[in-house]
Design a protein around this motif. Structure first.
Motif, PDB file in Angstrom:
ATOM      1  N   THR A  60     -10.630   9.754   8.318  1.00 46.01           N
ATOM      2  CA  THR A  60      -9.136   9.571   7.731  1.00 46.01           C
ATOM      3  C   THR A  60      -9.026   8.218   7.287  1.00 46.01           C
ATOM      4  OG1 THR A  60      -8.296   8.939   9.983  1.00 46.01           O
ATOM      5  CG2 THR A  60      -7.848  11.192   9.310  1.00 46.01           C
ATOM      6  N   LEU A 110      -2.269  12.179  -4.375  1.00 48.52           N
ATOM      7  CA  LEU A 110      -1.302  11.537  -3.548  1.00 48.52           C
ATOM      8  C   LEU A 110      -0.299  12.455  -3.103  1.00 48.52           C
ATOM      9  CD1 LEU A 110       1.258   9.385  -5.238  1.00 48.52           C
ATOM     10  CD2 LEU A 110       0.226  11.020  -6.494  1.00 48.52           C
ATOM     11  N   ARG A 158      -8.486   8.657  -1.470  1.00 47.86           N
ATOM     12  CA  ARG A 158      -7.976   8.527   0.039  1.00 47.86           C
ATOM     13  C   ARG A 158      -8.054   9.777   0.823  1.00 47.86           C
ATOM     14  NH1 ARG A 158      -3.991   4.396  -2.369  1.00 47.86           N
ATOM     15  NH2 ARG A 158      -5.281   2.643  -2.477  1.00 47.86           N
ATOM     16  N   PHE A 184      -6.605   9.654   3.882  1.00 47.63           N
ATOM     17  CA  PHE A 184      -5.715   9.631   4.952  1.00 47.63           C
ATOM     18  C   PHE A 184      -5.016  10.490   5.564  1.00 47.63           C
ATOM     19  CE2 PHE A 184      -4.646   5.291   2.440  1.00 47.63           C
ATOM     20  CZ  PHE A 184      -5.839   4.613   3.010  1.00 47.63           C
ATOM     21  N   ARG A 233      -2.335  12.580   3.351  1.00 45.19           N
ATOM     22  CA  ARG A 233      -2.272  12.041   2.108  1.00 45.19           C
ATOM     23  C   ARG A 233      -2.047  13.097   1.082  1.00 45.19           C
ATOM     24  NH1 ARG A 233      -1.893   7.352  -1.590  1.00 45.19           N
ATOM     25  NH2 ARG A 233      -3.420   8.087  -3.349  1.00 45.19           N
ATOM     26  N   GLN A 234      -2.868  14.029   0.971  1.00 47.51           N
ATOM     27  CA  GLN A 234      -2.670  15.277   0.125  1.00 47.51           C
ATOM     28  C   GLN A 234      -1.896  16.459   0.617  1.00 47.51           C
ATOM     29  OE1 GLN A 234      -7.280  15.577  -0.505  1.00 47.51           O
ATOM     30  NE2 GLN A 234      -6.329  15.290  -2.598  1.00 47.51           N
ATOM     31  N   ASP A 261      -2.211   2.919   7.354  1.00 46.84           N
ATOM     32  CA  ASP A 261      -1.980   2.880   5.866  1.00 46.84           C
ATOM     33  C   ASP A 261      -0.438   3.213   5.192  1.00 46.84           C
ATOM     34  OD1 ASP A 261      -1.820   5.952   5.173  1.00 46.84           O
ATOM     35  OD2 ASP A 261      -3.392   5.706   6.630  1.00 46.84           O
ATOM     36  N   ASP A 276       0.691   5.386   3.560  1.00 44.59           N
ATOM     37  CA  ASP A 276       1.097   6.627   3.245  1.00 44.59           C
ATOM     38  C   ASP A 276       1.577   7.037   4.826  1.00 44.59           C
ATOM     39  OD1 ASP A 276       0.093   8.819   1.049  1.00 44.59           O
ATOM     40  OD2 ASP A 276      -1.187   6.818   1.042  1.00 44.59           O
ATOM     41  N   GLN A 277       1.256   6.453   5.832  1.00 44.87           N
ATOM     42  CA  GLN A 277       1.670   6.900   7.368  1.00 44.87           C
ATOM     43  C   GLN A 277       3.097   6.077   7.392  1.00 44.87           C
ATOM     44  OE1 GLN A 277      -0.282   8.857   8.400  1.00 44.87           O
ATOM     45  NE2 GLN A 277      -1.644   8.403   7.056  1.00 44.87           N
ATOM     46  N   PRO A 300       5.459   8.603   3.603  1.00 51.59           N
ATOM     47  CA  PRO A 300       4.758   9.658   2.819  1.00 51.59           C
ATOM     48  C   PRO A 300       5.244   9.744   1.483  1.00 51.59           C
ATOM     49  CG  PRO A 300       5.601  10.556   5.093  1.00 51.59           C
ATOM     50  CD  PRO A 300       6.098   8.941   4.748  1.00 51.59           C
ATOM     51  N   GLY A 336      -4.150   0.520   1.433  1.00 49.41           N
ATOM     52  CA  GLY A 336      -3.911   1.690   1.008  1.00 49.41           C
ATOM     53  C   GLY A 336      -2.962   1.536  -0.422  1.00 49.41           C
ATOM     54  N   SER A 337      -2.158   2.425  -0.616  1.00 45.53           N
ATOM     55  CA  SER A 337      -1.066   2.363  -1.663  1.00 45.53           C
ATOM     56  C   SER A 337      -0.135   1.140  -1.816  1.00 45.53           C
ATOM     57  CB  SER A 337      -0.117   3.638  -1.652  1.00 45.53           C
ATOM     58  OG  SER A 337       1.043   3.485  -2.422  1.00 45.53           O
TER      59      SER A 337
END
Lengths: 489, 195
Positions: free
Chosen positions: A315, A433, A452, A454, A457-458, B20, B22-23, B26, B74-75
């Protein structure tokens, strides 16, 4: 004294000298009795001029709202370019957007660009697409520039020898208002990849190998310059794939020295300098590469001849293994990686020791700023041609820009994909994303050409394996990972 | 930007590396065009787990978050910082932070403090064994520690950043004082960039 790096040349050329205001601040601070006030003029930061600012619908609305509240104009709308990419639908664009929140976000970018006089490649413009694909495509991206965008994959533009990095929304507002950014000078790292890539081994595999080597935090605080024979032999699109994922190693930016490959790619694109200006520019660009005696804060070397296709099992993008390998036993990893690996395997629902080739997939995503360019689609189409995707696999191609889509249609690639059973979509960030409806269902497993893997993420609960376009295409056909080198003749 | 001086309060131990953005928030929650309202979606997926530390009522009201390495990777989404401030977090202490995230924190007046693994281990143990224990983050003194002074460490920060954080100064207005210098620079840009 050692020579200069490409990074240092670009950085130094963009520091705004500020003798007048520094003197004024110096006096004001001294009058206020501030101790050590010399340090308080800029601290360890420098004011950098920004040559190109790319904006999109998701990270800019709050910045424009800030400008309005403070009554600031956009200083250089002519150095700013906008498009919609992160949150646009990739189907049914002639119909009203079914998500009112998304429709509003897109509309707000229209209103903002209109109000502040910024060029927008809107949803029905063929030049619309992922911001990091359209910049190079239209010739906005040029060597020696500083380029920023409210998106971490801005590092993509470094392939042209431009210093390009992602920023947050407050910094977007700062650039809109001042065309500058205050930044501390990063360290430099050289990543040299020599040797020659074997057939079926791509730029994506090279960058996954690099991230595997230096780790997801190996690049923190650094700008990476990618060098060596393998990098020199890559096309511009391959170099973009490499620079794109610099951020996945934690790096501030990635760079490749401009050369004849760069100039050949750029010449004649709509925003490129023309006539005498082009000649002058090329002369200047030739002087950018790092001096042979330039020193880097850190140097890493890889042998490109040893690289084979990579697949991520975890991940984060450093949790990867070559396609002939197996899902690792966390106990056999270095102590600091064990806990994260155990968590990752639980999330990914993978048993240690499973051969990568035995991992079956539900979905395939071909696209993104990493691998959504024409060469990526050509390479994947070559694998797919004349075949059908495996039963039960749902696969889609999302071209990186409207122009990539048109070109792929002209070249017959779209037909190859649709005949094989892929969906052929409109341009955008899409499943990379997972902001728009293009997401994985909980528990679904994808082979993805994005950047990514993560958790979520998707799509919440979705499981992502990062691979090259060729590897994704081969997985779509087989229904599980295969070594694409055995598929290609 | 609001000013930052001394924060004294409990700390929530998020004992993971490479968290990250995203966590933290989201992507599906990035459709809004406001700067506020993200706290309720912070760590949305991990909060599904009843054992996740954010669901532990003993850590409710924490103003400090303890993390491990590479937090905020990340982002570039600044919404991640807005989600944390929405939770009431004012300072983060970890081994290191992702570059863009760190800059974003600064822009929102959130202090990121980097300390070696031994110190993070110590603080994690301290807070996990007694969630009521308070920590003091003192920006003027550049120290973190316990209120009784039994444990204290100095941290590094760019002096200019410190100066601006202490006063809550707005970056843009400060840079706009340099507008004549910016204009002078613009006059020197190469012809092909100005065409």
């Amino acid at each position: 004294m050692s020579g200069k790096t490409l990074f240092e040349r670009i950085w130094d050329a963009h520091v705004v000298p500020s003798p007048a205001q520094d003197a004024a601040r110096h006096r004001a601070l001294a009058d206020a009795g501030m101790a050590d006030h010399e340090e308080l003029i800029h601290g360890r930061q420098e004011m950098l001029y920004i040559d190109l600012h790319l904006i999109h619908e998701v990270t800019s609305p709050q910045a424009f709202e800030g400008l309005r509240q403070a009554g600031h104009p956009v200083r250089r709308p002519d150095l700013t370019l906008a498009t919609v990419d992160h949150n646009v639908p990739t189907i049914d664009r002639d119909l009203p957007n079914p998500d009112p929140l998304s429709a509003r976000q897109i509309e707000v970018l229209r209103e903002n660009t209109r109000e502040f006089g910024i060029t927008l490649f809107d949803i029905h413009d063929p030049r619309q697409g992922i911001v990091h694909i359209i910049g190079p495509e239209q010739g906005y991206t040029q060597p020696g520039m500083t380029i920023v965008c409210g998106d971490s994959h801005t590092s993509t533009h470094g392939a042209f020898g431009a210093l390009a990095f992602g920023i947050g929304t407050s910094e977007v507002e700062h650039v809109l208002a001042t065309q500058t950014l205050r930044q501390s000078r990063p360290k430099t790292m050289s990543v040299e990849v020599n040797g020659e890539l074997g057939p079926g081994v791509t730029a994506k595999d090279v960058i996954l190998a690099i991230i595997n080597e230096i780790g997801v935090r190996g690049g923190i605080g650094h700008v990476i310059e990618y060098r060596g024979q393998v990098i020199e032999n890559l096309t511009m699109e391959g170099r973009m794939t490499i620079c794109n994922m610099s951020i996945e190693a934690g790096a501030r930016a990635g760079l490749v020295a401009p050369d004849e490959t760069t100039f050949l790619y750029m010449k004649g694109r709509p925003q490129m300098p023309k006539g005498e200006d082009w000649e002058r520019a090329v002369d200047a660009w030739r002087k950018l590469p790092s001096d042979s005696d330039a020193r880097f804060d850190r140097e890493v070397r890889l042998d490109g001849s040893d690289i084979i296709p990579f697949v991520t099992w975890g991940t984060n993008p450093a949790q990867s293994v070559t396609v002939d390998g197996h899902v690792p036993e966390p106990d056999q990893l270095a102590a600091e990686h064990r806990e994260a690996a155990t968590r990752a395997l639980a999330y990914m629902a993978l048993e240690p020791g499973t051969a990568i080739r035995d991992i079956t997939i539900d979905r395939v995503f071909l696209g993104s700023c990493t691998n959504g360019r024409i060469e990526d689609l050509r390479a994947a189409a070559k694998v797919v041609q004349g075949k059908k995707i495996a039963e039960g696999v749902h696969a889609m191609v999302v071209p990186g820009s409207g122009l990539v889509k048109l070109q792929a249609e002209d070249e017959g690639l779209a037909d190859i994909f649709t005949e094989a059973g892929f969906e052929w979509r409109d341009a955008g960030c899409s499943m990379c994303l997972g902001m728009n409806p293009d997401i994985l269902a909980p528990g679904e497993r994808a082979a993805s050409t994005s950047n990514r893997n993560f958790e979520g993420r998707q799509g919440p609960g979705g499981r992502t394996h990062l691979v090259s376009p060729e590897m994704a295409a081969a997985a779509a056909i087989a229904g599980h990972f295969v070594d694409v080198r055995e598929v290609l003749d | 930007m609001r000013a930052f001086s001394v924060v004294r309060g409990t700390a929530i131990p998020l004992d993971r590396s490479n968290v990250d953005t995203d966590q933290i928030i989201p992507a599906k929650h990035l459709k809004r065009i406001e700067r506020t309202g993200y706290g309720e979606f912070a760590f949305e997926a991990w909060r599904q787990d009843p054992d996740f530390v954010l669901n532990d009522s003993r850590f409710k009201g924490a103003r400090i978050m303890l993390t491990r390495a590479n937090f905020g990777s990340g982002s570039s989404r600044e919404h991640a910082v807005w989600a944390l401030t929405g939770l009431g977090i004012e300072a983060l202490i970890g081994e290191d932070f992702a570059d863009i995230f760190k800059n974003n924190c600064f822009q929102s007046g959130v202090l990121t403090i980097e300390r070696p693994k031994e110190d993070i281990d110590h603080l994690m143990n301290l807070v996990q064994s007694d969630p009521a224990v308070e920590l003091v983050v003192d920006l003027p003194a550049q120290t973190i520690g316990t209120p009784d002074g039994s444990w204290s460490r100095r941290f590094e920060i760019d002096p200019f950043r410190k100066y601006r954080l202490l006063r809550g100064l707005d970056d843009i207005s400060m840079t706009l004082e340099y507008v004549s210098d910016i204009e002078s620079y613009e006059a020197t840009r190469p012809s092909w960039m100005t065409a």
